[in-house]
Write an enzyme that holds these catalytic residues in place. Structure first.
Site, PDB file in Angstrom:
ATOM      1  N   GLU A 209     -17.913  35.359  20.143  1.00  0.00           N
ATOM      2  CA  GLU A 209     -16.957  34.466  20.698  1.00  0.00           C
ATOM      3  C   GLU A 209     -16.428  33.419  19.805  1.00  0.00           C
ATOM      4  O   GLU A 209     -17.445  32.822  18.993  1.00  0.00           O
ATOM      5  CB  GLU A 209     -17.049  33.984  22.127  1.00  0.00           C
ATOM      6  CG  GLU A 209     -17.979  33.175  22.463  1.00  0.00           C
ATOM      7  CD  GLU A 209     -18.413  32.890  23.948  1.00  0.00           C
ATOM      8  OE1 GLU A 209     -18.184  33.744  24.864  1.00  0.00           O
ATOM      9  OE2 GLU A 209     -18.810  31.873  24.354  1.00  0.00           O
ATOM     10  N   HIS A 247     -17.569  28.493  28.576  1.00  0.00           N
ATOM     11  CA  HIS A 247     -18.886  28.256  27.880  1.00  0.00           C
ATOM     12  C   HIS A 247     -18.739  26.865  27.166  1.00  0.00           C
ATOM     13  O   HIS A 247     -17.885  26.789  26.348  1.00  0.00           O
ATOM     14  CB  HIS A 247     -19.337  29.189  26.811  1.00  0.00           C
ATOM     15  CG  HIS A 247     -19.577  30.612  27.570  1.00  0.00           C
ATOM     16  ND1 HIS A 247     -19.258  31.942  27.040  1.00  0.00           N
ATOM     17  CD2 HIS A 247     -20.051  30.767  28.715  1.00  0.00           C
ATOM     18  CE1 HIS A 247     -19.930  32.611  27.725  1.00  0.00           C
ATOM     19  NE2 HIS A 247     -20.292  32.188  28.986  1.00  0.00           N
TER      20      HIS A 247
END
Lengths: 288, 377
Positions: A209, A247
């Protein structure tokens, strides 16, 4: 075969008497994971889920052989718990806890590595060798035994990918959620050599990511060393710069961590990149 | 969490880093009183949580007699969407040299890294792009900290001119402030060497690690909620990871990775997400209900896309939460859902006959919601 854990792995659960720890340890047992003992400071002498509870990891290790420890300790004490396991001599430590102070992890990761112990996480879903052992919080039923190694910075997206691989008949060997934090014990490039050497893993899927440069470093390793096909995926490709997307690690800072940089690195290493989770299956099939 | 310049300077001063005398003013009159107290040239600086204040006209020099007027122009000014509500009035310094000193948490070395540069007073990201060799980086052993000799070596290597002990001392103290406050970034830019040879932090920036705020209640109290989007404040009260974005498709999902992916799918389909909202793991119906309520409240939202892959989270709990919100009539826009994983069948049964568009996969669901809000390419 699998990497890191299998049905014979003897597991210690730190934080076994807490709400999260007890729930997930029970799920792990149901999956077939061999839990031999638990640790909760101050609760030594009790029993939980049919195994003895000790005050310290060192005491547990006097009475049991332990191959791995999984940690469900609250954030304020989590790095300390990981250090305790490493110093006691547990070779593999899986740190599930979310929200650990970053400087605690900077200090702990260095010390644990210096001790030669492998740390996975924090803020991670753990790892699972399909139909053998689960050391984590993932839904076990979506993981079917198969041919693909799976590594990911995400939790839910990993389950999606594993389900897609299971449904397609490809299945997974071992799946490792490395965690979404900026400072983690094990990165993609640390795990790729293990999959490279595992005879049952025929291909590896890397679910990256935005943020950081783990994907770029993994691509460089693949380019030089990998003997098996690797398929990539990058989550958060449309995320705006400078905004933290859930995150703590998924944030683009200046020019570091952009999807463009990761896609370029994958392309240079000859790693095909799936645009959607379903496409991962197609690309793995094509590569095999 | 960000700190204002004046707050960052207070933390530096506590460690012994010299900072120019300064006080905060909320009105032009207060600014004038402070400037007259110093009785010399002052710099009046907007205190907002964004960079580029100087370029926006939010930093100005003023003589005491001009200070009221200058402050009145800066107070109330809009800088990148934030209204200036207070200014720092500080004694101006005589600048002989301007340097950059900063600490960040570097992911690839997994250390706190010192960055030092002769090119101070300008945007360091620009320097990193145009002249990367002008920045010297030094990774610090977390168990030893930054020692004086190490700081002196880095100062020499970066080519900083001035009193070596004062420069290195300021850098070591900045590191101490970084560690003591559990920062994720701490910088002095510019680190000034004055005409008299003093080393002074003329500007400072500190961002704190949100994960560590629990052990700094005094710093946590400094958070200014009005600087954030009202929906972000409400979301944080619910414990959601939520980010307001500038599109019109409300997005809700479980797990940061899945929600990020869902934003990507909406974009791929030609739409624009209005937000990122992660309900987290194991959410029960009431949590989902609150999430839907929050997103439905956003006036920008023309449609909602709920993407669930049940693991620890049960899809039927999600369905129950959505149905409750529907029955209370708080959703005025179309809702597209995709549910899979744990309790998928139970969820589908519950949703049968409800005014919800249920799709078997994320891709189709994304196209559908984008068409519904009229945003298809």
């Amino acid at each position: 075969m699998s990497i890191l854990v299998n049905k014979d792995t003897r597991v210690l659960v730190q934080g076994i008497t807490g709400r999260e720890g007890r729930f997930h340890a029970e799920q792990m047992q149901k999956y077939g994971t061999k839990i031999v003992a638990g640790v909760t400071p101050g609760k030594g002498g009790q029993e939980a889920l049919g195994v003895p509870v000790y005050d310290t990891v060192a005491e547990a290790l006097k009475n049991h052989t332990v191959d791995a420890s999984i940690i469900f300790v609250p954030a304020a004490a989590a790095a300390d718990a990981a250090l305790e396991a490493a110093h006691a001599g547990v070779p593999l430590v899986i740190l599930i806890t979310e929200g650990i102070p970053t400087l605690d992890m900077v200090a702990a990761v260095k010390e644990i590595k210096d001790l030669g112990v492998r740390l996975i996480g924090g803020n991670c879903p753990g790892l699972i060798s399909s139909e053998e052992a689960k050391l984590g919080i993932m839904p076990g039923h979506v993981f079917k035994k198969g041919r693909v190694g799976l590594i990911s910075r995400s939790g839910t997206l990993t389950y999606e990918a594993a389900a897609a691989l299971s449904n397609s008949g490809l299945g997974t060997t071992t799946t490792v959620g490395i965690g979404g934090d900026p400072i983690i014990g094990t990165t993609f490039k640390d795990l790729l050599p293990l999959f490279n050497d595992d005879p049952e893993t025929e291909a590896v899927v890397v679910i990256g990511e935005i943020g950081g440069s783990d994907e770029e470093e993994a691509a460089a390793w693949v380019k030089e060393n990998m003997k098996k096909p690797v398929v990539g995926f990058i989550g958060g490709r449309s995320a705006p710069k400078g905004k933290r997307m859930g995150h703590a690690g998924a944030i683009i800072m200046g020019d570091v961590g952009t999807p463009e940089s990761k896609l370029k690195a994958f392309a240079e290493a000859g790693i095909p990149v799936a645009d959607t989770i379903d496409e991962i299956v197609d690309l793995v099939k094509k590569a095999l | 969490m960000k700190l204002h310049e004046f707050q960052a300077k207070e933390l530096l001063a506590q460690e012994g880093v010299p900072v120019p005398a300064g006080k905060v003013a909320y009105t032009p009159e207060e600014a004038e009183r402070i400037a007259k107290e110093y009785g010399k040239l002052v710099v009046i600086k907007a205190q907002v949580y964004v960079g580029g204040r100087g370029k926006a006209g939010g930093v100005k020099l003023a003589k005491p007699e001009e200070s009221r007027e200058v402050a009145s122009k800066i107070l109330g000014m809009d800088i990148k969407g934030l209204t200036v509500k207070k200014v720092l009035v500080a004694e101006a310094v005589d600048i002989a040299k301007e340097y950059y000193a900063g600490f960040i948490i570097d992911r690839s070395t997994q250390r706190v890294v010192l960055m030092l540069s002769k090119e101070g007073g300008v945007d360091i990201e620009e320097v990193a792009k145009t002249n990367p060799s002008a920045i010297v980086k030094y990774a610090i052993d977390p168990h030893k900290g930054l020692r004086g000799f190490e700081a002196r070596q880095v100062v020499k290597e970066a080519g900083l001119e001035g009193n070596l002990n004062r420069l290195a001392g300021a850098i070591v103290k900045l590191y101490k402030a970084f560690v003591k406050s559990d920062a994720s970034l701490a910088e002095i830019n510019p680190l000034v060497v004055t005409d008299q040879g003093d080393v002074v932090a003329a500007d400072a920036k500190i961002n704190l690690d949100d994960n560590a705020l629990f052990r700094h209640p005094d710093l946590a109290r400094l958070r200014e909620v009005e600087a954030e989007h009202p929906l972000e404040i409400e979301a944080s009260n619910y414990g959601f990871a939520y980010v307001k974005l500038d599109g019109d498709v409300g997005v809700i999902g479980n797990g940061a990775g899945l929600v990020m992916y869902t934003l990507d799918l909406v974009n791929r389909a030609g739409g624009k997400p209005a937000n990122f909202l992660d309900i987290g793991g194991g959410a029960k119906a009431d949590v989902v209900y609150n999430a839907v309520k929050l997103v439905a409240k956003d006036p920008d939202v023309k449609g909602i896309f709920i993407n669930i892959f049940g693991g620890i989270t049960r899809a039927d709990e999600v369905a129950k939460g959505v149905i409750k919100a529907l029955e209370e009539g708080i959703i005025k826009v179309p809702v597209v859902m995709r549910v899979a994983g744990t309790a998928e069948e139970e969820a589908k049964k519950l949703l049968e006959g409800k005014p919800i568009y249920l799709y078997p996969n994320s891709l189709e669901a994304a196209s559908a919601i984008v068409t519904m809000v009229g945003g298809q390419k």
